[in-house]
Design a protein around this motif. Structure first.
Motif: not given
Length: 375
Positions: A296-302, A354-358, A364-367
């Motif tokens: 959630n934190y990583a997604q919010t940052v991105i 990280f987003i690849a690992a989870v 999210v990866q595209t953005i």
């Protein structure tokens, strides 16, 4: 018969906060109506004007820009007004701490106080106060008697003594789950005659057990913390989660640059819990929670970086997406100076790993790739 003020009766406080932000950003009344009208509720243009003038809900603070974008990006009619080339961003994981972005580009923890459903809701404050008292009693036993339980008890007590409205339910669950793990570790060796490090002094065991029982009653009353108690991980799932969290550590090490104290406390606490999580069901839940909160934190940052970039680019955002999808590199001067965009650029390899690992939502990866393409 008196006229029923449907807007006043039907608008939720969060909707009023969003409307105020839309007004601040210059949205026309008819556009605001588009987003808030429902088949069973029409929001009168005059009511919006009254909100603008301060005649209605004057004490409600406007929502942040990020919260407005969250609302718009997930609105059922998004496709009619949104950017067609832009992927729809996913929502955050429910069974974890949830974050937002303040207007100063600081990541903030969304308030999530303990709530209750059913009959127990009427006695929630009483239950919370009982838990505060029991925690104080256990803490008063002192370091010598508490032994291995001293640190988790201190951490739990420091949180539970705050006002209930100020306490994150997920963070409270995390600290309480560590108490469970401490007691379970004791119970596993309690009948051994030797002095095992997990074995607690008999003088504190029953009081700790009583505290945990009160904690269990409280968290079972809240649907969100009750969901955390139902999480389970298989051995391979746990291994993959811990590997993903290793990829996140670079981001975590620098999170203080862009995070409020509350957000930093939540993410640090849960990662720490996963580092020492025993190989038990309680430990698996700590690991799962840490992964969900980190995601959630990583997604919010991105998303925070992207939404700031989207505002910065303005009307050119649609053509920027078209260029991106056809492989054209478009650099936007000044974009790399935006706080969250700069953070994403600096930690892009760690965020990508990280987003690849989870196995995060592909959007999210595209953005993230779009942001890197722009800067």
């Amino acid at each position: 018969m008196a006229e029923i003020d449907m807007a006043k009766q039907s608008l939720e406080i969060f909707e009023v906060a969003l409307i105020k932000t839309m007004i601040e950003r210059g949205y026309a009344n008819k556009t605001i109506q588009f987003y808030f009208n429902k088949p069973d509720r029409a929001v009168n243009s005059g009511r919006i004007s009254e909100i603008k003038g301060g005649d209605r809900w004057p004490d409600v603070e406007p929502a942040s820009q990020f919260e407005l974008y969250e609302f718009i990006d997930h609105h059922p009619l998004r496709e009619q007004l949104g950017i067609k080339e832009e992927p729809e961003p996913p929502r955050q994981v429910d069974a974890a701490s949830i974050f937002t972005v303040k207007d100063d580009d600081q990541i903030e923890l969304l308030p999530d106080p303990i709530e209750a459903v059913g009959e127990i809701a009427e006695s929630l404050d009483e239950l919370y106060q009982e838990l505060q008292a029991k925690s104080s009693d256990v803490l008063a036993l002192g370091h010598n008697l508490l032994g291995e339980a001293a640190r988790p008890v201190e951490q739990f007590d420091a949180l539970i003594q705050r006002e209930r409205a100020e306490v994150s339910a997920v963070l409270l669950w995390s600290k309480g789950n560590r108490l469970r793990a401490t007691l379970n570790a004791h119970d596993a060796v309690a009948n051994q005659e030797d002095m095992h490090p997990s074995k607690l002094d008999g003088g504190c065991v029953e009081q700790l057990r009583d505290l945990i029982h009160a904690f269990n009653v409280l968290v079972a009353s809240d649907p969100r913390t009750a969901e955390l108690d139902r999480i389970s991980l298989g051995p391979e799932d746990r291994k993959q989660a811990l590997q993903a969290l290793d990829e996140f550590r670079e981001v975590l090490a620098n999170a203080g640059e862009i995070s409020t104290p509350n957000a930093l406390e939540a993410i640090n606490d849960q990662i720490e819990a996963s580092d020492t999580a025993p190989e038990t069901a309680d430990g698996d839940r700590d690991v799962a929670l840490a992964q969900g909160t980190a995601q959630n934190y990583a997604q919010t940052v991105i998303l925070g970086a992207y939404r700031r970039l989207r505002s910065f680019i303005g009307e050119e955002i649609s053509s920027a997406w078209k260029d991106f999808k056809t492989g054209v590199v478009r650099t936007v001067s000044g974009a790399a100076g935006l706080t969250l965009v700069a953070f994403v650029a600096q930690h892009a390899p760690a965020l990508q790993a990280f987003i690849a690992a989870v196995k995060a939502n592909p959007a999210v990866q595209t953005i993230l790739e779009f942001i890197l393409n722009i800067i």
